[in-house]
Design an enzyme around this catalytic site. Structure first.
Site, mmCIF file in Angstrom:
data_model
loop_
_atom_site.group_PDB
_atom_site.id
_atom_site.type_symbol
_atom_site.label_atom_id
_atom_site.label_comp_id
_atom_site.label_asym_id
_atom_site.label_seq_id
_atom_site.Cartn_x
_atom_site.Cartn_y
_atom_site.Cartn_z
ATOM 1 N N ASP A 1 -3.883 -10.553 -6.191
ATOM 2 C CA ASP A 1 -3.061 -11.366 -5.286
ATOM 3 C C ASP A 1 -1.720 -10.678 -4.990
ATOM 4 O O ASP A 1 -1.243 -9.856 -5.769
ATOM 5 C CB ASP A 1 -2.795 -12.745 -5.910
ATOM 6 N N GLU A 2 -1.138 -11.041 -3.874
ATOM 7 C CA GLU A 2 0.252 -10.728 -3.527
ATOM 8 C C GLU A 2 0.639 -9.257 -3.768
ATOM 9 O O GLU A 2 1.645 -8.966 -4.401
ATOM 10 C CB GLU A 2 1.203 -11.649 -4.318
#
Ligand SMILES: *[C@@H]1O[C@H](CO)[C@@H](O)[C@H](O)[C@H]1NC(C)=O
Ligand SMILES: *[C@@H]1O[C@H](CO)[C@@H](O)[C@H](O)[C@H]1NC(C)=O
Ligand SMILES: *[C@@H]1O[C@H](CO)[C@@H](O)[C@H](O)[C@H]1NC(C)=O
Ligand SMILES: *[C@@H]1O[C@H](CO)[C@@H](O)[C@H](O)[C@H]1NC(C)=O
Length: 520
Positions: free
Chosen positions: A316-317
């Protein structure tokens, strides 16, 4: 009067007038109840194991554990004498002694209780554990008569989970949680029939898992000297979870959220002054073979403790701009003619190789799906968190999916509705029906997880932030789709919260009232 108060009054009215069913959480798939009360004699009560499963060490231990939970209050001896009709035996018939715990293990069970006999059936020891939990919720203590009773007999319950993946994510990187707090959480999960402990083990701020080959990673990335999980701690948590039928899926996030890896071994992470004001922005340096050598060693060690087929690779991210801000990485990309997206794909090719060598399956956050590259998604399950509208597309493309969108415990307004009081957000969790977002290929949707990100959670607040709100997700994932009546759930969830408190877990109350926690 606001919506919350109206709801309470509504629920109490309903409970007073129509409550014929015991307050079980999560609600069984199907049950019939009568009107008779039978007394349970705690002084002679026993659980007899029958069938092949009776030899299971785990099951034998859990029977003792549940005998300890069934009768939390001391009963005055005279009160249980001279009973006309009472139950002092549960016969638990378990077909198999196979203790292997993997996704999709048979957790079904049946219970029947007549005037003087209680029996339960399960195909596996893990179904038997779910039966023990339900049975424990059927036994209640009457403070007036000071007797244990089972109300609403005769009872027949046929129960099984709606989805096989029912988890809670616990983040041990933003605050350290001692092993005891994790074990308490695991037991609390079993009380609501959760079966997956997603251990978000490390993150940008700390790396509390001890790695034998590279102790410097851990010792340089701790909040305090002994705030880490030793090899023995990791194994203890995994074995403890198994006893409750809970799989441990470890997440070591990457390539983003990786700053802590570089505290002790700076060569592993990117150097990008422009982005460093937010520590979550620092990714690994995927241009060095040594990075993957270390990641391979870490996952190989962890996999020697983990019992589950699934490992969680995060994803993620990822702040790919950081790679361009690091002159060495930028040069390497130019030399290899790679964009940041291609470098991210390059990272996944190497991680998937590590996974395949370990014979595991991987779970990744939905950003990896967003790269839209079938090569890197092969054998990966996708965890949705920030955009649930994606989920139909994910399963249509043949990937298995689990959901956490709308089930973030650290968000006070997790869904579209606004509730007046903080604990009330459980209603948003409860109302999130996954099938509203999935109309085809539903067989690829396996369940979901409530996520307890711990920027603002330490072990003083963990239980209170988790319970009872996370339990709303447990019922959504275990019970039938049409188990969706909020007022019925309110009374049962408050009882579940009380039950957690009686069992030593600091769950929060849903509405004004009173909860017995011992002899008083
Ligand atoms: C529970 O009862 C149902 C209906 O009789 C039956 O189909 C199922 O096999 C039973 N389950 C177990 C675990 O015994
Ligand atoms: C406890 O027992 C009394 C006396 O039999 C009965 O009136 C009452 O309803 C019972 N309370 C509960 C909560 O079952
Ligand atoms: C997917 O990633 C692989 C590995 O980097 C790469 O070879 C391939 O070209 C990518 N596919 C697409 C459609 O971008
Ligand atoms: C948790 O954080 C609060 C607020 O900073 C603090 O008062 C409390 O002592 C902390 N508890 C633990 C166990 O660290």
């Amino acid at each position: 009067m606001n919506f919350f108060h109206l709801l309470i009054i509504l629920s109490l009215l309903l409970s007073l007038n129509f409550s014929q069913a015991p307050l079980i959480w999560p609600k069984p798939q199907s049950a019939t109840y009568g009107t008779k009360e039978v007394i349970v004699d705690p002084t002679t009560f026993a659980i007899h194991l029958q069938g092949a499963g009776s030899t299971s060490q785990i099951l034998q231990e859990q029977v003792q554990y549940y005998l300890g939970l069934l009768f939390p209050f001391t009963v005055v001896k005279s009160k249980v004498d001279n009973l006309d009709s009472s139950i002092n035996l549960l016969v638990l018939n378990v077909k198999s002694d196979n203790e292997d715990l993997q996704l999709g293990v048979d957790e079904s069970y049946n219970i029947s209780i007549y005037s003087s006999a209680a029996t339960a059936d399960a195909n596996t020891i893990y179904g038997a554990l779910r039966a023990l939990e339900t049975f424990s919720q059927l036994v209640s203590y009457n403070y007036t008569t000071e007797q244990y009773t089972i109300e609403n007999t005769p009872i027949t319950i046929i129960d099984y989970p709606r989805f096989p993946w029912r988890g809670i994510l616990i983040d041990t990187a933003r605050h350290f949680l001692p092993v005891s707090a994790i074990k308490e959480t695991i037991a609390g999960m079993a009380y609501s029939k959760f079966n997956t402990f997603h251990w978000h083990g490390v993150d940008a701020q700390s790396f509390p898992l001890y790695i034998t080959k590279y102790p410097q990673i851990t010792t340089n990335a701790l909040f305090y000297k002994n705030y880490f999980y030793s090899t023995q701690d990791i194994q203890e948590i995994i074995n403890y979870a198994k006893k409750f039928g809970i799989r441990v899926v470890l997440e070591l996030d990457g390539p983003g959220h990786s700053a802590s890896l570089g505290f002790g071994m700076p060569e592993l992470t990117a150097k990008c002054p422009k982005y460093e004001s937010n520590i979550n922005n620092i990714p690994v340096d995927p241009t060095k073979d040594f990075t993957f050598e270390v990641l391979n060693d870490i996952w190989t060690e962890m996999s020697s403790y983990l019992l589950d087929q699934h490992i969680h690779f995060g994803g993620d991210e990822v702040v790919t701009g950081c790679w361009l801000d690091d002159p060495d990485i930028k040069q390497w990309m130019a030399d290899h003619g790679m964009s940041t997206t291609q470098l991210e794909e390059y990272y996944w090719v190497h991680m998937n190789q590590i996974r395949d060598n370990l014979g595991k399956k991987s779970v990744v956050w939905q950003e990896v799906y967003n790269l839209q590259n079938s090569t890197i998604l092969k054998n990966a399950m996708v965890q949705v968190w920030n955009d649930i509208s994606n989920i139909q597309d994910i399963v249509n493309n043949g990937y298995e999916a689990i959901n956490s969108y709308g089930w973030y415990l650290d968000k006070q307004i997790p869904g579209t509705q606004t509730h007046y009081e903080w604990i009330d957000t459980w209603i948003d969790f409860y109302n999130l029906e996954p099938y509203n977002y999935i109309s085809t290929n539903r067989d690829k949707f396996l369940g979901g997880e409530a996520c307890s990100w711990s920027e603002q959670v330490n072990w003083s607040s963990l239980a209170n932030r988790l319970w009872p709100r996370a339990a709303a997700v447990a019922e959504r994932l275990w019970s039938s789709k049409d188990t969706n009546d909020v007022s019925d759930a309110t009374v049962r969830l408050n009882q579940q919260s009380c039950r957690l408190v009686q069992r030593g877990i600091n769950s929060a109350p849903l509405y004004p009232g009173f909860c017995f926690v011992g002899n008083q």
